[in-house]
Write a protein that holds these residues in place. Sequence first.
Motif, PDB file in Angstrom:
ATOM      1  N   PRO A  74       0.807  -1.224   0.000  1.00 10.87           N
ATOM      2  CA  PRO A  74       0.000   0.000   0.000  1.00 10.87           C
ATOM      3  C   PRO A  74       0.841   1.275   0.000  1.00 10.87           C
ATOM      4  N   LEU A  75       1.897   1.297   0.788  1.00  5.63           N
ATOM      5  CA  LEU A  75       2.919   2.328   0.679  1.00  5.63           C
ATOM      6  C   LEU A  75       4.163   1.658   0.114  1.00  5.63           C
ATOM      7  N   PRO A  76       4.495   1.854  -1.167  1.00  2.87           N
ATOM      8  CA  PRO A  76       5.676   1.217  -1.736  1.00  2.87           C
ATOM      9  C   PRO A  76       6.974   1.651  -1.053  1.00  2.87           C
ATOM     10  N   ARG A  77       6.947   2.829  -0.485  1.00  7.09           N
ATOM     11  CA  ARG A  77       8.031   3.327   0.369  1.00  7.09           C
ATOM     12  C   ARG A  77       7.388   4.250   1.387  1.00  7.09           C
ATOM     13  N   ALA A  78       7.990   4.361   2.536  1.00  7.56           N
ATOM     14  CA  ALA A  78       7.381   5.147   3.605  1.00  7.56           C
ATOM     15  C   ALA A  78       8.442   5.981   4.303  1.00  7.56           C
ATOM     16  N   TYR A  79       7.982   7.070   4.922  1.00 13.80           N
ATOM     17  CA  TYR A  79       8.916   7.910   5.659  1.00 13.80           C
ATOM     18  C   TYR A  79       9.509   7.179   6.858  1.00 13.80           C
ATOM     19  N   GLN A  80       8.742   6.250   7.408  1.00 15.13           N
ATOM     20  CA  GLN A  80       9.247   5.525   8.573  1.00 15.13           C
ATOM     21  C   GLN A  80       8.524   4.190   8.729  1.00 15.13           C
ATOM     22  N   TRP A  81       9.292   3.163   9.077  1.00 14.99           N
ATOM     23  CA  TRP A  81       8.770   1.821   9.376  1.00 14.99           C
ATOM     24  C   TRP A  81       9.415   1.392  10.681  1.00 14.99           C
ATOM     25  N   ALA A  82       8.609   1.334  11.738  1.00 18.78           N
ATOM     26  CA  ALA A  82       9.099   0.949  13.062  1.00 18.78           C
ATOM     27  C   ALA A  82       8.333  -0.290  13.497  1.00 18.78           C
ATOM     28  N   ASP A  83       9.058  -1.340  13.795  1.00 20.03           N
ATOM     29  CA  ASP A  83       8.419  -2.609  14.125  1.00 20.03           C
ATOM     30  C   ASP A  83       8.575  -2.912  15.603  1.00 20.03           C
ATOM     31  N   GLY A  84       7.448  -3.119  16.262  1.00 23.21           N
ATOM     32  CA  GLY A  84       7.479  -3.476  17.673  1.00 23.21           C
ATOM     33  C   GLY A  84       7.625  -4.973  17.852  1.00 23.21           C
ATOM     34  N   SER A  85       7.568  -5.396  19.092  1.00 25.11           N
ATOM     35  CA  SER A  85       7.537  -6.819  19.397  1.00 25.11           C
ATOM     36  C   SER A  85       6.524  -7.000  20.521  1.00 25.11           C
ATOM     37  N   ALA A  86       5.246  -6.880  20.125  1.00 24.19           N
ATOM     38  CA  ALA A  86       4.163  -6.826  21.102  1.00 24.19           C
ATOM     39  C   ALA A  86       3.809  -8.180  21.691  1.00 24.19           C
ATOM     40  N   TYR A  87       4.177  -9.259  20.984  1.00 28.29           N
ATOM     41  CA  TYR A  87       3.869 -10.614  21.466  1.00 28.29           C
ATOM     42  C   TYR A  87       5.106 -11.140  22.191  1.00 28.29           C
ATOM     43  N   VAL A  88       5.125 -10.921  23.482  1.00 29.00           N
ATOM     44  CA  VAL A  88       6.345 -11.194  24.256  1.00 29.00           C
ATOM     45  C   VAL A  88       6.663 -12.684  24.273  1.00 29.00           C
ATOM     46  N   ASN A  89       5.642 -13.514  24.058  1.00 28.56           N
ATOM     47  CA  ASN A  89       5.902 -14.951  23.923  1.00 28.56           C
ATOM     48  C   ASN A  89       6.910 -15.221  22.806  1.00 28.56           C
ATOM     49  N   HIS A  90       6.769 -14.506  21.691  1.00 31.08           N
ATOM     50  CA  HIS A  90       7.705 -14.656  20.569  1.00 31.08           C
ATOM     51  C   HIS A  90       9.110 -14.226  20.987  1.00 31.08           C
ATOM     52  N   VAL A  91       9.207 -13.095  21.658  1.00 31.24           N
ATOM     53  CA  VAL A  91      10.517 -12.589  22.090  1.00 31.24           C
ATOM     54  C   VAL A  91      11.201 -13.611  22.993  1.00 31.24           C
ATOM     55  N   GLU A  92      10.447 -14.142  23.923  1.00 31.56           N
ATOM     56  CA  GLU A  92      10.981 -15.109  24.873  1.00 31.56           C
ATOM     57  C   GLU A  92      11.529 -16.338  24.160  1.00 31.56           C
ATOM     58  N   LEU A  93      10.776 -16.819  23.164  1.00 29.56           N
ATOM     59  CA  LEU A  93      11.193 -18.027  22.450  1.00 29.56           C
ATOM     60  C   LEU A  93      12.442 -17.800  21.604  1.00 29.56           C
ATOM     61  N   VAL A  94      12.464 -16.716  20.820  1.00 29.91           N
ATOM     62  CA  VAL A  94      13.619 -16.523  19.935  1.00 29.91           C
ATOM     63  C   VAL A  94      14.877 -16.182  20.728  1.00 29.91           C
ATOM     64  N   ARG A  95      14.716 -15.561  21.888  1.00 31.01           N
ATOM     65  CA  ARG A  95      15.893 -15.301  22.724  1.00 31.01           C
ATOM     66  C   ARG A  95      16.435 -16.606  23.317  1.00 31.01           C
ATOM     67  N   LYS A  96      15.524 -17.505  23.650  1.00 34.66           N
ATOM     68  CA  LYS A  96      15.971 -18.818  24.120  1.00 34.66           C
ATOM     69  C   LYS A  96      16.794 -19.524  23.053  1.00 34.66           C
ATOM     70  N   ALA A  97      16.390 -19.337  21.799  1.00 39.37           N
ATOM     71  CA  ALA A  97      17.069 -20.016  20.698  1.00 39.37           C
ATOM     72  C   ALA A  97      18.519 -19.598  20.583  1.00 39.37           C
ATOM     73  N   ARG A  98      18.803 -18.356  20.930  1.00 41.48           N
ATOM     74  CA  ARG A  98      20.207 -17.908  20.852  1.00 41.48           C
ATOM     75  C   ARG A  98      20.851 -17.769  22.232  1.00 41.48           C
ATOM     76  N   GLY A  99      20.197 -18.379  23.255  1.00 42.09           N
ATOM     77  CA  GLY A  99      20.798 -18.449  24.581  1.00 42.09           C
ATOM     78  C   GLY A  99      20.819 -17.140  25.325  1.00 42.09           C
ATOM     79  N   ALA A 100      19.890 -16.241  25.004  1.00 39.80           N
ATOM     80  CA  ALA A 100      19.849 -14.927  25.653  1.00 39.80           C
ATOM     81  C   ALA A 100      18.713 -14.877  26.669  1.00 39.80           C
ATOM     82  N   ALA A 101      19.014 -14.423  27.869  1.00 38.67           N
ATOM     83  CA  ALA A 101      17.991 -14.276  28.904  1.00 38.67           C
ATOM     84  C   ALA A 101      17.074 -13.102  28.559  1.00 38.67           C
ATOM     85  N   MET A 102      15.848 -13.143  29.040  1.00 39.92           N
ATOM     86  CA  MET A 102      14.906 -12.062  28.765  1.00 39.92           C
ATOM     87  C   MET A 102      14.674 -11.232  30.020  1.00 39.92           C
ATOM     88  N   PRO A 103      15.045  -9.953  29.994  1.00 39.85           N
ATOM     89  CA  PRO A 103      14.815  -9.093  31.153  1.00 39.85           C
ATOM     90  C   PRO A 103      13.327  -8.949  31.457  1.00 39.85           C
TER      91      PRO A 103
END
Length: 338
Positions: A74-103
């Motif tokens: 819809p916007l082929p290019r945009a002034y800004q694209w900022a991506d959150g990580s609102a599903y903390v379950n996802h953050v927790e899992l991918v950090r486990k995959a690389r051995g990083a603790a989650m604060p």
Amino acid sequence: MKLATLKNGSRDGKLVVVSTDLTRCTDVSFLVPTLQAALDDWQRIAPHLATLAESLEHGAVPSERFHEHNAHSPLPRAYQWADGSAYVNHVELVRKARGAAMPESFWTDPLMYQGGSDAFLGPRDPIPLADETYGADMEAEVAVIVGDVPMGASEDEARDAIRLVMLVNDVSLRGLIPAELAKGFGFFQSKPSSAFSPVAVTPDELGDAWDGGKVHLPLNVDLNGKPFGRANAGVDMTFDFPQLVAHAARTRPLVAGTIIGSGTVSNKLDGGPGKPVDEGGVGYSCIAELRTIETLESGAPKTPFLHFGDTVRIEMKDQTGHHSIFGAIEQTVLKYEN
């Protein structure tokens, strides 16, 4: 209303209004040439677009067949694209995959990165990949496009600024992420061009599925024609869109046309990390989550990241489960030749 940008040889394409059933569209270039131009003057332009959308439904304006393959993001290019990580379950899992603790702060303070917004892929364009060892992965998400948001905006102001909703494939190169994050300066090479759904919709198009901050519908992800993910975007979303937008605007204003992503949609199952669709779960919106669970269960991942020729499809149906809301992102991984 539903809006799309058709490819026409220019960088920013041509804005059209699309019928609710995604079969027809009408050219609105006589009124406003691009989606960005509409967003820049939304208060004046949006009512006219809404009138055209209603006329399109009644066959009262000239129309043509809408083909998703002809649509750009819809916007082929945009002034800004900022991506959150609102599903903390996802953050927790991918950090486990690389051995990083989650604060613990990750549950109260959103994560967000600023992605490349100068060259989005079309929803049916291939994913160009130079090397399979980069570990290409899809990340199925929901995103909003906002109008102007003042610095320090409240969550209510942020909610009022949401103009459009769409889907995202935020492609990640998992093999490059650990070394890049280890530098302490964030993503860059590991986050190539993203693709967005053929159509962006005003929140009212979502009906009761939109509560002002979340979309309460399953996000369908298929890999090579098989169900991979059916996670509900309204479940386990720790931070809703008004919170994400307000977070992004804490120390700077956001201009009209800024895109804010939800991060990878991810659901728990009975307090656990979830199960694949073929095992009775809702599956996953990215391969990394499945690989993490495989590692936790058997000591090593079994599912490979994307190979050349693999096809990813991301789509969201309405509450009946029969009609596509945004159209489909459907992309095949192709070898990039310089």
